[in-house]
Design a protein around this motif. Structure first.
Motif, PDB file in Angstrom:
ATOM      1  N   LYS A  64     -19.135 -28.499  45.731  1.00 41.56           N
ATOM      2  CA  LYS A  64     -17.842 -29.121  45.358  1.00 41.56           C
ATOM      3  C   LYS A  64     -17.756 -29.443  43.865  1.00 41.56           C
ATOM      4  N   ASP A  65     -18.696 -28.890  43.055  1.00 38.80           N
ATOM      5  CA  ASP A  65     -18.648 -29.080  41.603  1.00 38.80           C
ATOM      6  C   ASP A  65     -17.585 -28.169  40.998  1.00 38.80           C
ATOM      7  N   PRO A  66     -16.953 -28.603  39.886  1.00 36.20           N
ATOM      8  CA  PRO A  66     -15.973 -27.730  39.231  1.00 36.20           C
ATOM      9  C   PRO A  66     -16.634 -26.480  38.668  1.00 36.20           C
ATOM     10  N   VAL A  67     -15.912 -25.377  38.677  1.00 38.32           N
ATOM     11  CA  VAL A  67     -16.418 -24.114  38.155  1.00 38.32           C
ATOM     12  C   VAL A  67     -15.621 -23.762  36.902  1.00 38.32           C
ATOM     13  N   ASP A  68     -16.306 -23.782  35.756  1.00 37.31           N
ATOM     14  CA  ASP A  68     -15.614 -23.482  34.505  1.00 37.31           C
ATOM     15  C   ASP A  68     -15.709 -22.011  34.160  1.00 37.31           C
ATOM     16  N   SER A  69     -14.928 -21.593  33.188  1.00 38.60           N
ATOM     17  CA  SER A  69     -14.937 -20.222  32.647  1.00 38.60           C
ATOM     18  C   SER A  69     -14.650 -19.148  33.681  1.00 38.60           C
ATOM     19  N   CYS A  70     -13.927 -19.492  34.740  1.00 38.97           N
ATOM     20  CA  CYS A  70     -13.461 -18.471  35.678  1.00 38.97           C
ATOM     21  C   CYS A  70     -12.315 -17.713  35.029  1.00 38.97           C
ATOM     22  N   GLU A  71     -12.272 -16.424  35.263  1.00 40.97           N
ATOM     23  CA  GLU A  71     -11.180 -15.603  34.758  1.00 40.97           C
ATOM     24  C   GLU A  71     -10.066 -15.596  35.815  1.00 40.97           C
ATOM     25  N   ILE A  72      -8.861 -15.955  35.392  1.00 43.79           N
ATOM     26  CA  ILE A  72      -7.724 -15.997  36.317  1.00 43.79           C
ATOM     27  C   ILE A  72      -6.629 -15.112  35.758  1.00 43.79           C
ATOM     28  N   ARG A  73      -6.146 -14.172  36.579  1.00 41.78           N
ATOM     29  CA  ARG A  73      -5.061 -13.300  36.140  1.00 41.78           C
ATOM     30  C   ARG A  73      -4.099 -13.037  37.300  1.00 41.78           C
ATOM     31  N   ILE A  74      -2.839 -12.747  36.941  1.00 42.68           N
ATOM     32  CA  ILE A  74      -1.886 -12.312  37.955  1.00 42.68           C
ATOM     33  C   ILE A  74      -2.295 -10.912  38.370  1.00 42.68           C
ATOM     34  N   LYS A  75      -2.350 -10.663  39.676  1.00 42.90           N
ATOM     35  CA  LYS A  75      -2.794  -9.362  40.169  1.00 42.90           C
ATOM     36  C   LYS A  75      -1.962  -8.237  39.567  1.00 42.90           C
ATOM     37  N   GLY A  76      -2.675  -7.251  39.020  1.00 37.46           N
ATOM     38  CA  GLY A  76      -2.006  -6.085  38.455  1.00 37.46           C
ATOM     39  C   GLY A  76      -1.569  -6.237  37.015  1.00 37.46           C
ATOM     40  N   THR A  77      -1.909  -7.366  36.380  1.00 31.94           N
ATOM     41  CA  THR A  77      -1.547  -7.555  34.970  1.00 31.94           C
ATOM     42  C   THR A  77      -2.814  -7.780  34.145  1.00 31.94           C
ATOM     43  N   MET A  78      -2.626  -7.832  32.825  1.00 33.92           N
ATOM     44  CA  MET A  78      -3.762  -8.033  31.933  1.00 33.92           C
ATOM     45  C   MET A  78      -3.815  -9.453  31.377  1.00 33.92           C
ATOM     46  N   GLU A  79      -2.788 -10.282  31.634  1.00 33.73           N
ATOM     47  CA  GLU A  79      -2.771 -11.652  31.107  1.00 33.73           C
ATOM     48  C   GLU A  79      -3.852 -12.483  31.789  1.00 33.73           C
ATOM     49  N   VAL A  80      -4.727 -13.102  30.991  1.00 30.80           N
ATOM     50  CA  VAL A  80      -5.874 -13.838  31.527  1.00 30.80           C
ATOM     51  C   VAL A  80      -5.882 -15.261  30.988  1.00 30.80           C
ATOM     52  N   VAL A  81      -6.194 -16.218  31.871  1.00 30.22           N
ATOM     53  CA  VAL A  81      -6.520 -17.581  31.445  1.00 30.22           C
ATOM     54  C   VAL A  81      -7.878 -17.923  32.044  1.00 30.22           C
ATOM     55  N   GLU A  90      -5.923 -13.209  40.812  1.00 27.45           N
ATOM     56  CA  GLU A  90      -7.295 -12.736  40.959  1.00 27.45           C
ATOM     57  C   GLU A  90      -8.208 -13.718  40.232  1.00 27.45           C
ATOM     58  N   ILE A  91      -9.165 -14.287  40.963  1.00 25.03           N
ATOM     59  CA  ILE A  91     -10.139 -15.236  40.401  1.00 25.03           C
ATOM     60  C   ILE A  91     -11.477 -14.506  40.290  1.00 25.03           C
ATOM     61  N   ASN A  92     -12.041 -14.440  39.087  1.00 25.98           N
ATOM     62  CA  ASN A  92     -13.302 -13.729  38.869  1.00 25.98           C
ATOM     63  C   ASN A  92     -14.300 -14.611  38.135  1.00 25.98           C
ATOM     64  N   LYS A  93     -15.548 -14.599  38.622  1.00 28.26           N
ATOM     65  CA  LYS A  93     -16.620 -15.363  37.961  1.00 28.26           C
ATOM     66  C   LYS A  93     -17.955 -14.704  38.293  1.00 28.26           C
ATOM     67  N   GLY A  94     -18.626 -14.168  37.284  1.00 25.40           N
ATOM     68  CA  GLY A  94     -19.969 -13.621  37.457  1.00 25.40           C
ATOM     69  C   GLY A  94     -20.098 -12.621  38.589  1.00 25.40           C
ATOM     70  N   GLY A  95     -19.162 -11.695  38.684  1.00 28.39           N
ATOM     71  CA  GLY A  95     -19.231 -10.681  39.738  1.00 28.39           C
ATOM     72  C   GLY A  95     -18.567 -11.100  41.032  1.00 28.39           C
ATOM     73  N   LEU A  96     -18.249 -12.379  41.179  1.00 29.12           N
ATOM     74  CA  LEU A  96     -17.543 -12.852  42.368  1.00 29.12           C
ATOM     75  C   LEU A  96     -16.041 -12.719  42.133  1.00 29.12           C
ATOM     76  N   SER A  97     -15.337 -12.275  43.158  1.00 27.65           N
ATOM     77  CA  SER A  97     -13.899 -12.092  43.031  1.00 27.65           C
ATOM     78  C   SER A  97     -13.196 -12.669  44.252  1.00 27.65           C
ATOM     79  N   GLN A  98     -12.067 -13.267  44.017  1.00 29.67           N
ATOM     80  CA  GLN A  98     -11.310 -13.870  45.107  1.00 29.67           C
ATOM     81  C   GLN A  98      -9.821 -13.691  44.809  1.00 29.67           C
ATOM     82  N   LEU A  99      -9.038 -13.399  45.831  1.00 30.64           N
ATOM     83  CA  LEU A  99      -7.590 -13.248  45.683  1.00 30.64           C
ATOM     84  C   LEU A  99      -6.924 -14.463  46.319  1.00 30.64           C
ATOM     85  N   VAL A 100      -6.066 -15.140  45.557  1.00 32.22           N
ATOM     86  CA  VAL A 100      -5.404 -16.359  46.035  1.00 32.22           C
ATOM     87  C   VAL A 100      -3.895 -16.162  45.948  1.00 32.22           C
TER      88      VAL A 100
END
Length: 196
Positions: free
Chosen positions: A132-149, A170-180
């Protein structure tokens, strides 16, 4: 001849613009005893066009937008009021009873204004599924676009997306990917990122 047409068009333009304007009046009163509420700001949402209620709680305001919506920003509920086409005067009741119909209507109008905007902001928080710790530096983008936060040290992020549609992030962190998925009425989600 062109000069005459141009001059004629320019003289008609203010008439056309003024034709879209509408002047409305109202009286702001207390829900308890219907006494007038003076000195309150009345604004056209999204603009600096506004006025203040007088000693009798009354106001007059010329607006440029349709539908005609006014806003009382001093009210703790951020009260919005809509004037129908055939109504140019309203008595607006202000009080602490949020169950009153005026507040229900205000929320509907607020949603209508929000949905009319071309974009909206989505917020989220990413945490580790087990700790339940916060995860920093995750890559977040709208699916199908290049805009990243990227998520911050507390796992939080904000991304601007097109309005009035379901959005997949699309949530990406260290090889892990999740679609929300955020539906049209969702502006915040807490995501639990599962590590292998």
């Amino acid at each position: 001849m062109r000069l005459l047409i141009t001059i004629f068009a320019l003289t008609l333009l203010p008439t056309i613009v003024l034709g879209q304007q509408r002047t409305i009046k109202g009286r702001l009163v207390s829900v308890d005893d219907r006494t007038p509420i003076p000195g309150w700001n009345v604004l056209e949402p999204g603009t600096k066009n506004g006025t203040v209620t007088d000693v009798n709680g009354e106001f007059t305001l010329t607006l440029n937008s349709q539908p005609t919506i006014i806003w009382f920003p001093q009210c703790f509920t951020q009260l919005y009021v809509e004037y129908e086409e055939n109504i140019d005067f309203k008595e607006i009741v202000l009080g602490t009873d949020i169950r009153d119909q005026i507040y229900k209507d205000s929320k509907k109008i607020e949603r209508k204004l929000t949905r009319a905007q071309p974009t909206r902001n989505l917020w989220g928080e990413i945490i580790h599924k087990k700790t339940k710790d916060p995860v920093d530096s995750c890559e977040i983008r709208i699916k199908g676009t290049m805009e990243v936060v990227y998520s911050n040290a507390k796992g939080g992020f904000m991304i601007t997306v097109p309005n009035n549609k379901t959005i997949q992030l699309e949530i990406n962190k260290g090889g892990l990917s999740q679609l929300v998925t955020y539906d049209v009425d969702t502006d915040f989600k807490r995501m639990k990122l599962k590590y292998k």
